[in-house]
Structure formats: C-alpha cells, structure tokens
Design an enzyme around this catalytic site. Structure first.
Site, PDB file in Angstrom:
ATOM      1  N   ARG A  87     -12.201   6.235  -4.330  1.00  0.00           N
ATOM      2  CA  ARG A  87     -11.189   5.329  -3.769  1.00  0.00           C
ATOM      3  C   ARG A  87     -11.482   3.927  -4.278  1.00  0.00           C
ATOM      4  O   ARG A  87     -12.639   3.576  -4.531  1.00  0.00           O
ATOM      5  CB  ARG A  87     -11.267   5.320  -2.240  1.00  0.00           C
ATOM      6  N   CYS A  98       0.818  -1.213   0.000  1.00  0.00           N
ATOM      7  CA  CYS A  98       0.000   0.000   0.000  1.00  0.00           C
ATOM      8  C   CYS A  98       0.860   1.275   0.000  1.00  0.00           C
ATOM      9  O   CYS A  98       1.476   1.578  -0.996  1.00  0.00           O
ATOM     10  CB  CYS A  98      -0.964  -0.047   1.185  1.00  0.00           C
ATOM     11  N   HIS A 108      -3.801  -5.543   1.231  1.00  0.00           N
ATOM     12  CA  HIS A 108      -3.332  -5.469   2.616  1.00  0.00           C
ATOM     13  C   HIS A 108      -4.124  -6.358   3.551  1.00  0.00           C
ATOM     14  O   HIS A 108      -3.824  -6.416   4.728  1.00  0.00           O
ATOM     15  CB  HIS A 108      -3.363  -4.023   3.123  1.00  0.00           C
TER      16      HIS A 108
END
Lengths: 260, 456
Positions: A132, A96, A192
């Site tokens: 996002r 990330c 993640h």
C-alpha cells in the site's frame, strides 16, 4: 456587494466517509462564511437521486472497496448525466475512493473489476503483491504546494493532466511521479489528510471555480491564513524534509478563477 | 476438569515468563473444556454482571473494589470482557482442583458476549450502564445490541440496575419485567441546551413517536418523555448530585452519602453512581462504598487529576469516538478552565492525524469558560488549525510544541487566573506528561507543607 450563495453536494456520506471528509467540507463552509457568502451543504445519501443541476460543487469522499462497489452501482445509473455535467463544467472534488470511482474500473487483486462511473479516461488496479502507498505527501501544483496524507492500495493510470508533481510521497501509482487528476473542473486526488484545511490556496481555487460555475463573481477577498501557513511550514519542516520550504514563499491569499 | 488444569498450567507458564495474560489461558482452557464457564458457574454463589456501551471497565473495577472490603471477589478488572477473558479471570482465582477462592464475582461483559455466558452463572444483578452507538457508520448495530442484552437478561433470574437517564435502558427495563432499580442524576443538574450529537434514542421505543427532552446531560442521557404515550424517565431509586470532586448519593428515606470521586468527569460520575447503586442493591453499607472508591486507582489518562499549583486533569485521546467523550467530559466540568491539547504522530499514535477532523472539537467552542488553548506535540500547528476551523477565536490559541513547556505555561496561566487545567494528549505524549505532572504535584505538596510549617 451582491449576495452570493453556493450549493455544495456531499455525495453518499453514508457510504463514503472513511477519512475526514468532514474536514474538507468544514473548510469550504468556513472559508465561504468568513467572506459573508451563503452556503448550503446537501448530503445525498444512497437513497436519494442526485440532482446535479442543483449543485455548484460536488464532493465525493473515500470508502472501502465494498462500499465503493455499492456507490458505483447507485451512481452508475446517473453516469451519463454525470458525464454531461462534467463536460459542462460542474466542479467535482473527488478524494481517494471517490477519485478511483471517476474511472472505468478498479481492478481488485483477484482480477475482478469493480465498475466505476467512467467519466474520465482513468483506471485503477490494486496490483498483486504490491505494498500500500501510505504516508505523508506533498506535491507541486498550479495551486501551490498541496500537502497531506495518502493511504491507498490502488495504482491509478490516466491520460489527463495530473493535479501535481510529487515532491515527496507516492502519488497515483508510486512510479510516474505524479499525483491526482485535473480535467475541466474535476479534481481527483489520493491526498486525504484531510486535503483542504492545510491547503487554503487550493480550497479557494475550488471555491472560486464553483462560484464562477454558479454565475457569480468569483473573486475571493483574502483571509488571514497565518494559522494555515504556520501548519504548512511546520509540516514541511518536520515531516517533509525532502521538500524545499522556500516553495511556500509564493503562497498568497485571494484566488480568482483565472489562475491556472 | 482437564480444561481447568490446562488453563492453570498456561497461566503458570506465562507467569514464569513474567507475563500477565488476560485472555490466553481462558482461550486454551475453553478449547479443551467448552463447558468451562458452566463448571465455574456451579462453584460460585453470586455473579454481578456489568454491561453497556461505555463505562463497563470503570464501573466493574469500582464495584469490585467496594465489595472487596467485605469479601474476596473474582473480577476481570483489566477489561478482558469476552468469553476467554472471563474464563481467564476464573482460572486465576481457582486452585489446581478447580476450587474457587471467592463466592462472589463482578464481571464486565461485552454486550454481544452476554447472551453466550448468561445461563452459565448464577447472575443476581445485571448493571446496564448505557447503550450508545459506537460508531456512526455501523447501521443496525444499536438495535442488535439492545436485543442481545435483552435476550441475555431473559436467560437469567437477575434483578436489574439501570441508567434511568438513558431511554434505551428504560425501555430495556420495561420489557424485561422484573425487579429493576434505576439510578440517575438529580433533576436540576441537567443542561437545557439541545445537543446536536444526540443520535440515538430520539424516538419512543414504546410507540415510535418523537421523544421530548426537558434537559440533557450528554448524548441521549436526559429528562425525556414521549410526546404521545406514557413513556418517560422514571424517578430513580438512586439519585446522584455531581459536584466535581464529590457526589451525593440519595436513596429514598436513607441518609445521603457523600462520595469522593476518584475519577472526574460527568461520564465517570455515572460510573460511580452505577457502582454505588449496585453495591447498595447487593447489600453494602456506606463504609465499604467509601473505602472502595478510596482504593480505586484509575489507569493513566482517564480524567487523571494531579495536585499541581493549578490542578491538572489528564486525558488520553486517540480516536474520534473516544476523543468526543473526553471533550464532552471537559466541557461538562463546571467553571472556567485552560485546555492543553498535545498531538503526536509517531507510530504508536498513528501517523495519520486526519481523525482530528472527525472529532467534535466544535463542542469546545461552545464552552465560554475556556480562557485559553495551548496546542503541543509534533502536530501542534495542525491542532491549532483544527481549533480555528472549530470556531475558536485565534487569539485564545497558543502553540508550544514542547509538551512539558506547554503544560508549564498552562499551569502558570492557571495559577494567575485561578483556573484548573485540562490536558488532552495522544499516546506517546501521555506517559512523559504523567511523569512530569507527578513530579510537579510532589513538588507542590512539599512547598505547601513548608509554607504551612513556617506560619504555624
């Protein structure tokens, strides 16, 4: 068997510890211990100087934009050493924010560029008005199907090999159909959720590469991964309906550095 | 006065629409009358403040419930502990002319809000439950919190009721130099293992040397003493002996009181002890303390117990910090147990379950008393994987994705092995599980009754 040992560095856990990096470290540590391999994890805080020659594997986690900027500043001082080490095969797993840091810059929506380490030919922009990229994700990679959760505003563009091809989810930029990066022994990814526990094949590939880099026998004896395989199958069945579950049939235990 | 009128009006309008706001009327009223709290402060006779990191809401509710048996009480019982919430609580107890319906208030106050309201009220008692770091990554937070509480106390004439087992509270008591009552758990109930999650209060706040612990309860709560100076855990005025369902409260030369715990878990035992100690300090005798505990209804999923065939205790988990305190409460329960963990990833739970890897499930692996784990919910397999990496023997873990079936299975194991069941669950699984367990508890009661009837 000769006593094997691995030194893992977790860079800046004080700044980049947003998402479950602990899960990734725990996975690496347990999978080594279960095989009787010694392991030390060094937490390199922002007050310490990273001693790249002392590590066999480096982990860079995710953080907020602000923290990333701070890390960028600290780490940039060593970016030439970092680049050299990477060229010489230092294994680096960057997740990330850490992934974004490997590139030249991260451009914020206001146009401001946060400098990265510039060790890979890669850049990220936040993109104005773009949503996002959040949700469960699965990719087809040379290490088998890698799955997890992604949550990033940045769109990353690079000219290296990707980590894998999107099966479901968004990936690097939501458009190219690719996720992550793989250059030499560097892996970068937006996955993640957390990356390693549910992707033991990939975890073992990282470990095998690190052992080889450390000049030690890189063959890893198989572990009983049925709890992992269970979690993988259930995740695909319930949360990734677009992904053909038969892709998991090739999952095998025991990986050496030669594969991919 | 205008603020009170407008605040009352907003409260009334919200009620008409069937809403029970805990903060909004106060917010509006404070806009109109910034000195609203001072106005109320002149109309009230005594205010008891509860602050600290954990246990504020439970301690406040318990104490208010105890005092209510003697006289009416104003309290912000829903945990709205900022200025607006406190103003709303007073508005709800005021008439249209601003007259208050009670002479005593028990108010929960956020640590950072405390200095803002400290000079507004006649605060007679300040209870500080504990001072923990909320999140690992918020540096400086802890010292700033202590300073805020300290600066607020200095603005009041209140006496203090402090947790003797918390070195940070003890230091606060020493610095504040005023009448202080300490409460703490009985000496011989502490555990002798060193806990690695102790992150706060490792150093003496008087001289900076390392603190030594003879034993721990949890976090930094324990029997501490400085290696260098005379800083040490004081002998508490109020001593609790926690026995699970009950707690004995000892107070110097007075006879012991047996308190029945309406909420389980060591951290709740501290809340009960704090509330009972403060009740004693304000002059309550054992009767209202007992009654107040009996009246208290804990919110769903806070160590909520059910009288099922094997007793079940239910807990909500939703983030790493909260999950850690629940896990701690489970492992500090004495004896064997069966643990069910239900994890859903629907929108209300959070679709990302990464936090499972930040929570300290490793603690569960240290409790040899846990004979079985059952994981459930849409992410049952992920939870099983988390337990495996926490070091728990795979043979102890069963996956049952249907939560009702998982709980049934746990109860049947519990009956077989004579063990209690602890259920941890995320939000969307909680209410169905409360429903299921309540029905089972009723069923169990009626079968028990029939059984008793047939033999008598």
């Amino acid at each position: 068997m000769s006593q094997r040992t691995l030194n893992i560095a977790h860079l800046y856990p004080d700044l980049l510890n947003l998402y479950a990096d602990r899960g990734n470290i725990l996975t690496l540590v347990q999978r080594l211990r279960w095989r009787g391999i010694d392991v030390t994890v060094t937490e390199v805080t922002h007050r310490d100087t990273p001693r790249l020659s002392a590590y066999d594997l480096v982990l860079l986690g995710g953080g907020s934009d602000r923290e990333q900027e701070i890390v960028g500043e600290y780490l940039y001082k060593f970016h030439e050493d970092f680049r050299q080490a990477i060229e010489n095969g230092l294994p680096v797993l960057a997740i990330c924010g850490g992934y974004q840091l490997l590139g030249a810059y991260y451009q914020l929506p206001n146009g401001q560029k946060v400098a990265g380490l510039d060790v890979l030919d890669l850049y990220t922009s936040a993109g104005t008005g773009l949503p996002r990229l959040i949700g469960n994700v699965a990719i087809d990679s040379p290490y088998g199907v890698i799955m997890g959760f992604e949550n990033h505003g940045g769109r990353t563009i690079h000219h290296h090999d990707p980590l894998g091809k999107i099966l479901q989810g968004h990936g690097n930029d939501g458009e190219s159909g690719f996720e992550g990066v793989h250059y030499k022994n560097v892996w970068g990814t937006y996955i993640h959720g957390p990356l390693l526990p549910k992707n033991p094949g990939f975890a073992d590939a990282v470990l095998a590469t690190a052992l080889e880099y450390a000049g030690q026998p890189a063959t890893l004896e198989p572990l009983d991964d049925h709890v992992e395989q269970n979690a993988r199958r259930a995740f695909l069945a319930r949360r990734m309906p677009e992904v053909d579950i038969r892709l998991l049939e090739g999952d095998s235990n025991g990986v050496t550095a030669e594969t991919p | 006065m205008l603020g009170i009128l407008i605040g009352k009006l907003v409260t009334w309008l919200l009620r008409l629409r069937g809403k029970d706001a805990t903060s909004f009327p106060g917010k509006v009223a404070l806009k109109v009358s910034p000195k609203l709290l001072h106005q109320f402060g002149k109309k009230i006779e005594r205010v008891i403040v509860v602050t600290g990191t954990n246990g504020k809401t439970t301690t406040t509710s318990l104490l208010a419930s105890m005092i209510q048996h003697d006289e009416p009480v104003i309290t912000n019982h829903k945990g709205a502990n900022l200025v607006q919430g406190i103003a709303t609580a007073f508005l709800q107890h005021a008439n249209w002319r601003g007259k208050l319906a009670a002479k005593t208030a028990v108010i929960e106050v956020d640590e950072a809000t405390f200095p803002l309201i400290a000079d507004a009220f006649p605060i007679v008692v300040t209870v500080v439950t504990n001072v923990f770091r909320d999140q690992l990554d918020r540096y400086g937070e802890l010292d700033a919190t202590v300073e805020k509480i300290f600066s607020a106390i200095r603005k009041t004439n209140s006496c203090l009721v402090l947790n003797a087992d918390d070195p940070i509270c003890r230091n606060l008591g020493l610095r504040a130099s005023r009448k202080t009552f300490y409460y703490g758990m009985a000496h011989d109930t502490a555990r002798h293992s060193e806990r690695r999650q102790m992150r706060d209060g490792q150093f003496c706040m008087q001289c900076g040397q390392e603190l030594f612990y003879d034993a721990f309860w949890y976090g930094q709560l324990g029997l501490y003493r400085c290696s260098h100076c005379d800083f040490t855990r004081p002998h508490p005025e109020f001593v609790g002996v926690y026995q699970g369902k009950t707690m004995t409260l000892s107070e110097d030369s007075l006879p012991d009181i047996q308190l029945s715990m309406p909420v389980q878990g060591l951290y709740n035992a501290y809340n009960v002890l704090a509330a009972a100690s403060a009740a004693r300090v304000v002059g309550l005798w054992a009767g209202p303390i007992h009654d107040g505990l009996a009246d208290y209804i804990p919110p769903d999923g806070r160590m909520q117990s059910f009288a099922t065939a094997a007793p079940v205790t239910l807990n909500l988990i939703k983030n790493p910090t909260g999950c850690d305190s629940v896990v701690q409460a489970v492992v500090t329960e004495p004896g064997g147990k069966i643990v069910v963990i239900g994890i859903n990833d629907l929108a209300a739970d959070g679709r990302d379950v990464s936090w499972l890897w930040d929570a300290d499930f490793e603690l569960l692996s240290e409790d040899d008393g846990i004979s079985r784990f059952i994981t459930s919910g849409f992410r049952a397999e992920d939870m099983a994987l988390r337990l495996k990496y926490a070091g728990i023997d795979e043979s102890k873990i069963t996956i049952e994705t249907d939560m009702n079936k998982a709980v049934d299975l746990a109860i049947s194991y519990g009956v077989e092995e004579h063990l209690p069941v602890f259920v941890l669950s995320t939000y969307t699984l909680l209410h169905p599980t409360v429903h299921n367990l309540s029905a089972k508890a009723r069923e169990n009661e009626s079968t028990n009754f029939e059984y008793r009837a047939s033999v008598s």
